[in-house]
Enzyme design. Structure first.
Site, PDB file in Angstrom:
ATOM      1  N   ASP A  98      13.934 -63.089  78.632  1.00  0.00           N
ATOM      2  CA  ASP A  98      14.990 -62.463  79.422  1.00  0.00           C
ATOM      3  C   ASP A  98      15.612 -61.249  78.756  1.00  0.00           C
ATOM      4  O   ASP A  98      16.727 -60.859  79.074  1.00  0.00           O
ATOM      5  CB  ASP A  98      16.098 -63.503  79.668  1.00  0.00           C
ATOM      6  CG  ASP A  98      16.641 -64.083  78.365  1.00  0.00           C
ATOM      7  OD1 ASP A  98      16.297 -63.551  77.302  1.00  0.00           O
ATOM      8  OD2 ASP A  98      17.410 -65.065  78.423  1.00  0.00           O
ATOM      9  N   GLU A 120       8.007 -68.114  79.994  1.00  0.00           N
ATOM     10  CA  GLU A 120       9.377 -68.667  80.031  1.00  0.00           C
ATOM     11  C   GLU A 120      10.088 -68.188  81.313  1.00  0.00           C
ATOM     12  O   GLU A 120      11.234 -67.734  81.293  1.00  0.00           O
ATOM     13  CB  GLU A 120      10.181 -68.277  78.796  1.00  0.00           C
ATOM     14  CG  GLU A 120      11.338 -69.194  78.489  1.00  0.00           C
ATOM     15  CD  GLU A 120      12.153 -68.712  77.289  1.00  0.00           C
ATOM     16  OE1 GLU A 120      12.935 -67.778  77.443  1.00  0.00           O
ATOM     17  OE2 GLU A 120      12.011 -69.289  76.198  1.00  0.00           O
ATOM     18  N   GLU A 134      21.122 -61.354  80.440  1.00  0.00           N
ATOM     19  CA  GLU A 134      19.826 -62.059  80.465  1.00  0.00           C
ATOM     20  C   GLU A 134      19.542 -62.745  81.798  1.00  0.00           C
ATOM     21  O   GLU A 134      18.390 -62.842  82.212  1.00  0.00           O
ATOM     22  CB  GLU A 134      19.754 -63.074  79.327  1.00  0.00           C
ATOM     23  CG  GLU A 134      19.627 -62.450  77.936  1.00  0.00           C
ATOM     24  CD  GLU A 134      20.939 -61.969  77.354  1.00  0.00           C
ATOM     25  OE1 GLU A 134      22.007 -62.200  77.969  1.00  0.00           O
ATOM     26  OE2 GLU A 134      20.915 -61.355  76.273  1.00  0.00           O
ATOM     27  N   HIS A 211      25.660 -64.911  68.994  1.00  0.00           N
ATOM     28  CA  HIS A 211      25.430 -63.471  69.147  1.00  0.00           C
ATOM     29  C   HIS A 211      25.584 -62.977  70.587  1.00  0.00           C
ATOM     30  O   HIS A 211      25.369 -61.803  70.866  1.00  0.00           O
ATOM     31  CB  HIS A 211      24.030 -63.102  68.651  1.00  0.00           C
ATOM     32  CG  HIS A 211      22.920 -63.656  69.513  1.00  0.00           C
ATOM     33  ND1 HIS A 211      22.487 -63.028  70.647  1.00  0.00           N
ATOM     34  CD2 HIS A 211      22.176 -64.773  69.398  1.00  0.00           C
ATOM     35  CE1 HIS A 211      21.523 -63.744  71.185  1.00  0.00           C
ATOM     36  NE2 HIS A 211      21.308 -64.806  70.464  1.00  0.00           N
ATOM     37  N   ARG A 213      26.457 -61.398  74.044  1.00  0.00           N
ATOM     38  CA  ARG A 213      27.351 -60.287  74.402  1.00  0.00           C
ATOM     39  C   ARG A 213      28.590 -60.768  75.131  1.00  0.00           C
ATOM     40  O   ARG A 213      29.673 -60.230  74.926  1.00  0.00           O
ATOM     41  CB  ARG A 213      26.614 -59.299  75.316  1.00  0.00           C
ATOM     42  CG  ARG A 213      25.668 -58.412  74.570  1.00  0.00           C
ATOM     43  CD  ARG A 213      24.791 -57.603  75.502  1.00  0.00           C
ATOM     44  NE  ARG A 213      23.726 -56.972  74.729  1.00  0.00           N
ATOM     45  CZ  ARG A 213      23.706 -55.695  74.395  1.00  0.00           C
ATOM     46  NH1 ARG A 213      24.655 -54.893  74.773  1.00  0.00           N
ATOM     47  NH2 ARG A 213      22.712 -55.207  73.683  1.00  0.00           N
ATOM     48  N   HIS A 244      23.932 -62.673  62.857  1.00  0.00           N
ATOM     49  CA  HIS A 244      23.077 -61.731  63.614  1.00  0.00           C
ATOM     50  C   HIS A 244      23.391 -60.291  63.189  1.00  0.00           C
ATOM     51  O   HIS A 244      24.518 -59.996  62.783  1.00  0.00           O
ATOM     52  CB  HIS A 244      23.402 -61.932  65.104  1.00  0.00           C
ATOM     53  CG  HIS A 244      22.407 -61.320  66.054  1.00  0.00           C
ATOM     54  ND1 HIS A 244      22.445 -59.996  66.416  1.00  0.00           N
ATOM     55  CD2 HIS A 244      21.360 -61.861  66.735  1.00  0.00           C
ATOM     56  CE1 HIS A 244      21.468 -59.744  67.278  1.00  0.00           C
ATOM     57  NE2 HIS A 244      20.787 -60.863  67.489  1.00  0.00           N
TER      58      HIS A 244
HETATM   59  C1  UD1 Z   1      18.957 -59.257  72.319  1.00  0.00           C
HETATM   60  C2  UD1 Z   1      18.677 -59.800  73.709  1.00  0.00           C
HETATM   61  C3  UD1 Z   1      19.105 -61.249  73.797  1.00  0.00           C
HETATM   62  C4  UD1 Z   1      18.483 -62.068  72.689  1.00  0.00           C
HETATM   63  C5  UD1 Z   1      18.772 -61.425  71.356  1.00  0.00           C
HETATM   64  C6  UD1 Z   1      18.016 -62.155  70.301  1.00  0.00           C
HETATM   65  C7  UD1 Z   1      18.929 -58.138  75.475  1.00  0.00           C
HETATM   66  C8  UD1 Z   1      19.817 -57.524  76.470  1.00  0.00           C
HETATM   67  N1  UD1 Z   1      19.449 -59.079  74.705  1.00  0.00           N
HETATM   68  O1  UD1 Z   1      20.366 -59.260  72.152  1.00  0.00           O
HETATM   69  O2  UD1 Z   1      18.676 -61.783  75.032  1.00  0.00           O
HETATM   70  O3  UD1 Z   1      19.071 -63.345  72.721  1.00  0.00           O
HETATM   71  O4  UD1 Z   1      18.324 -60.070  71.381  1.00  0.00           O
HETATM   72  O5  UD1 Z   1      18.545 -61.920  69.042  1.00  0.00           O
HETATM   73  O6  UD1 Z   1      17.789 -57.797  75.379  1.00  0.00           O
HETATM   74  N2  UD1 Z   1      20.352 -54.671  65.623  1.00  0.00           N
HETATM   75  C9  UD1 Z   1      20.048 -54.203  64.376  1.00  0.00           C
HETATM   76  N3  UD1 Z   1      18.931 -54.701  63.737  1.00  0.00           N
HETATM   77  C10 UD1 Z   1      18.148 -55.656  64.298  1.00  0.00           C
HETATM   78  C11 UD1 Z   1      18.488 -56.146  65.576  1.00  0.00           C
HETATM   79  C12 UD1 Z   1      19.590 -55.634  66.233  1.00  0.00           C
HETATM   80  O7  UD1 Z   1      20.737 -53.365  63.839  1.00  0.00           O
HETATM   81  O8  UD1 Z   1      17.152 -56.078  63.683  1.00  0.00           O
HETATM   82  C13 UD1 Z   1      21.517 -54.109  66.341  1.00  0.00           C
HETATM   83  C14 UD1 Z   1      21.087 -53.078  67.410  1.00  0.00           C
HETATM   84  O9  UD1 Z   1      21.073 -51.790  66.939  1.00  0.00           O
HETATM   85  C15 UD1 Z   1      22.172 -53.214  68.447  1.00  0.00           C
HETATM   86  C16 UD1 Z   1      22.682 -54.621  68.264  1.00  0.00           C
HETATM   87  O10 UD1 Z   1      22.135 -55.141  67.065  1.00  0.00           O
HETATM   88  O11 UD1 Z   1      23.196 -52.326  68.222  1.00  0.00           O
HETATM   89  C17 UD1 Z   1      22.342 -55.504  69.451  1.00  0.00           C
HETATM   90  O12 UD1 Z   1      20.933 -55.510  69.661  1.00  0.00           O
HETATM   91  P1  UD1 Z   1      20.313 -55.589  71.140  1.00  0.00           P
HETATM   92  O13 UD1 Z   1      18.830 -55.693  71.036  1.00  0.00           O
HETATM   93  O14 UD1 Z   1      20.843 -54.476  71.957  1.00  0.00           O
HETATM   94  O15 UD1 Z   1      20.889 -56.909  71.759  1.00  0.00           O
HETATM   95  P2  UD1 Z   1      21.122 -58.349  71.136  1.00  0.00           P
HETATM   96  O16 UD1 Z   1      22.553 -58.654  71.302  1.00  0.00           O
HETATM   97  O17 UD1 Z   1      20.491 -58.461  69.803  1.00  0.00           O
HETATM   98  N1  UDP Z   2      16.240 -67.689  64.001  1.00  0.00           N
HETATM   99  C1  UDP Z   2      15.735 -67.230  62.790  1.00  0.00           C
HETATM  100  N2  UDP Z   2      16.609 -66.859  61.813  1.00  0.00           N
HETATM  101  C2  UDP Z   2      17.958 -66.911  61.965  1.00  0.00           C
HETATM  102  C3  UDP Z   2      18.464 -67.354  63.222  1.00  0.00           C
HETATM  103  C4  UDP Z   2      17.577 -67.723  64.216  1.00  0.00           C
HETATM  104  O1  UDP Z   2      14.516 -67.173  62.604  1.00  0.00           O
HETATM  105  O2  UDP Z   2      18.688 -66.560  61.033  1.00  0.00           O
HETATM  106  C5  UDP Z   2      15.302 -68.063  65.066  1.00  0.00           C
HETATM  107  C6  UDP Z   2      15.557 -69.386  65.754  1.00  0.00           C
HETATM  108  O3  UDP Z   2      14.899 -70.444  65.106  1.00  0.00           O
HETATM  109  C7  UDP Z   2      15.039 -69.157  67.161  1.00  0.00           C
HETATM  110  C8  UDP Z   2      15.228 -67.676  67.374  1.00  0.00           C
HETATM  111  O4  UDP Z   2      15.445 -67.097  66.086  1.00  0.00           O
HETATM  112  O5  UDP Z   2      13.651 -69.402  67.252  1.00  0.00           O
HETATM  113  C9  UDP Z   2      16.423 -67.469  68.265  1.00  0.00           C
HETATM  114  O6  UDP Z   2      16.802 -66.156  68.230  1.00  0.00           O
HETATM  115  P1  UDP Z   2      18.196 -65.662  68.793  1.00  0.00           P
HETATM  116  O7  UDP Z   2      19.219 -66.736  68.633  1.00  0.00           O
HETATM  117  O8  UDP Z   2      18.439 -64.362  68.133  1.00  0.00           O
HETATM  118  O9  UDP Z   2      17.858 -65.381  70.323  1.00  0.00           O
HETATM  119  P2  UDP Z   2      17.891 -66.258  71.649  1.00  0.00           P
HETATM  120  O10 UDP Z   2      17.035 -67.441  71.452  1.00  0.00           O
HETATM  121  O11 UDP Z   2      19.322 -66.599  71.915  1.00  0.00           O
HETATM  122  O12 UDP Z   2      17.375 -65.335  72.690  1.00  0.00           O
END
Ligand code: UD1
Ligand code: UDP
Length: 411
Positions: A98, A120, A134, A211, A213, A244
């Site tokens: 999602d 999924e 999502e 994490h 939003r 996160h």
């Molecule tokens: C995204 C997904 C969410 C998922 C999550 C998993 C969308 C809308 N949301 O949310 O469904 O649960 O990922 O973790 O797609 N960032 C870094 N380094 C990283 C990763 C992220 O700096 O390795 C920062 C990005 O620059 C951004 C913020 O984190 O500013 C949020 O990242 P983003 O991918 O936009 O959404 P998530 O909240 O991580």
């Molecule tokens: N996870 C990980 N390291 C962490 C936290 C989570 O490898 O420090 C793994 C966790 O086991 C799961 C996945 O990341 O498989 C979930 O990711 P996240 O919570 O970022 O996203 P969501 O599942 O909510 O989309």
């Protein structure tokens, strides 16, 4: 002719959930030509996961920007995935879940008239703003999809209710259970990991992640203050919280929890370290989708830090409870599981309802049959079936408990 597949991933959970699908496709290299497209929606967190699973992307689209907005991210994914589709000319684009990567890649494929396989598929909270964005991403992807890989019977029912034809749905189980099973047999030590400094003093570990939003700001602050109160009230616990990389999450968590006795904030953990923490912890507080699915494998009760979930199976089976983000609910529900052994036991029994470790094989077999124009996509008896729900344990009445205590006193 080989079936040409693009598998798109962009965030940590997509890498974890697609890893074994990609390996299964590559194992059948006589039938499939597979390219991995990494949108780069996440950088650090995803790259860790890809290295671990030894997946080298064929296309790295590098779309991540600091504090990226959903609109700009969507636009960059659309543009760059189209380009990858033109270069590789796949028969099918596989997307997972999602995220913005999943939805925008499905749209890009659709505009290029390429079939989409959605892994999924069919999870629904039925509230467009929970989880945000999502819920919308997943519903929008469904409209564009040729084959829906629904993880459970419930997700299949959601799709049927929206008019998706039954013959386009395959119930596969969730691929995260494949990954988890493959990994949890590997030995792992916390030496040289961010968990190395946590004292080994028999404290019960409360694992926390958050994490979403929709929880940023006040909800996130409530949760942090509740964690502080929990460690004050329960001297035998330690909170372990891998934070996160979203800068908005980090700002609140660091401001409120840094340097708090028995609260251990860490960088995101690599997957094998995270799984070993999951196995070793006492209980889990999380708003993560994937962690809700994983925890039942190890019998760890999950308190879900959300108003509602699109993954209700664990709470239907009594292994998870949706508690929201209020200070009161977090302190009370966590304390209950810490203090009441029977309540804890009730939530830690039963088989994982999300999968059986064979989802990737089912997906790849169904794609092969789709390419060969065979029907059904997968025979009904080869699809994933939930084990029956265990009978809830009957709690003793006060009278029974008093009689037991009296009898024990006489012995
Ligand atoms: C995204 C997904 C969410 C998922 C999550 C998993 C969308 C809308 N949301 O949310 O469904 O649960 O990922 O973790 O797609 N960032 C870094 N380094 C990283 C990763 C992220 O700096 O390795 C920062 C990005 O620059 C951004 C913020 O984190 O500013 C949020 O990242 P983003 O991918 O936009 O959404 P998530 O909240 O991580
Ligand atoms: N996870 C990980 N390291 C962490 C936290 C989570 O490898 O420090 C793994 C966790 O086991 C799961 C996945 O990341 O498989 C979930 O990711 P996240 O919570 O970022 O996203 P969501 O599942 O909510 O989309």
């Amino acid at each position: 002719m080989k079936c040409r597949i693009i598998a798109v991933l962009g965030t940590r959970p997509e890498a974890i959930k697609l890893a074994l699908v990609i390996h299964a496709l590559r194992q059948r290299s006589q039938e499939f030509e597979t390219a991995v497209v990494h949108t780069g929606q996440h950088r650090t967190m995803l790259d860790h996961a890809l290295q671990f699973f030894k997946i080298k992307p064929d296309f790295d689209l590098d779309v991540m920007r600091p504090n990226q907005t959903l609109n700009s991210l969507t636009a960059r994914v659309l543009d760059t995935v189209e380009n990858a589709c033109h270069r590789f000319e796949p028969n099918m684009v596989l997307v997972q879940g999602d995220t913005t990567t999943a939805f925008a890649s499905a749209l890009a494929a659709y505009y290029c008239k390429i079939a989409v396989g959605h892994i999924e598929a069919g999870l629904r909270s039925h509230d467009l703003y929970n989880p945000f964005p999502e819920e919308a991403n997943r519903r929008l992807a469904s409209v564009l999809t040729e084959i829906h890989f629904a993880p459970t019977a419930l997700s299949r029912d959601n799709l049927l209710a929206e008019g998706v034809p039954d013959e386009k749905i395959v119930v596969t189980g969730n691929t995260v259970i494949d990954t988890l099973r493959a990994l949890s047999v590997l030995p792992h030590s916390w030496e040289n990991t961010p968990l190395a400094g946590i004292p080994d003093d028999n404290s019960r570990l409360v694992l926390v992640t958050s994490h979403r939003r929709e929880s940023l700001g006040t909800d996130q602050e409530n949760m942090c203050l509740a964690l502080k109160d929990l460690v004050k009230q329960h001297p035998d616990i330690r909170v372990v919280y891998p934070v996160h990389l979203n800068p908005n999450v980090r700002a609140t968590v660091n401001a409120l929890l840094q340097n708090t006795d028995r609260i251990h904030l860490t960088e995101p953990l690599d997957y094998i370290t995270f799984v070993s923490l999951l196995r070793r912890c006492f209980l889990v507080l999380t708003d993560s989708g994937g962690i809700q699915e994983e925890a039942p494998t190890f019998g760890k009760p999950v308190l879900v830090l959300r108003k509602l979930t699109e993954r209700p199976e664990a709470s239907q089976f009594g292994m998870a409870k949706i508690i929201g983000m209020s200070h009161e609910a977090i302190v009370n529900e966590t304390s209950r599981l810490l203090n009441d052994a029977e309540a804890y036991q009730d939530m830690s029994e039963g088989e994982n309802p999300y999968g059986d470790g064979h989802s990737s094989e089912r997906i790849v077999e169904a794609v092969a049959r789709w390419h060969a124009k065979k029907t059904p996509l997968l025979e009904a008896d080869k699809q994933f079936k939930l084990a029956p729900r265990p009978q809830p344990r009957r709690r003793k009445s006060d009278a029974e408990e008093n009689a037991r205590k009296a009898a024990a006193g006489k012995e």
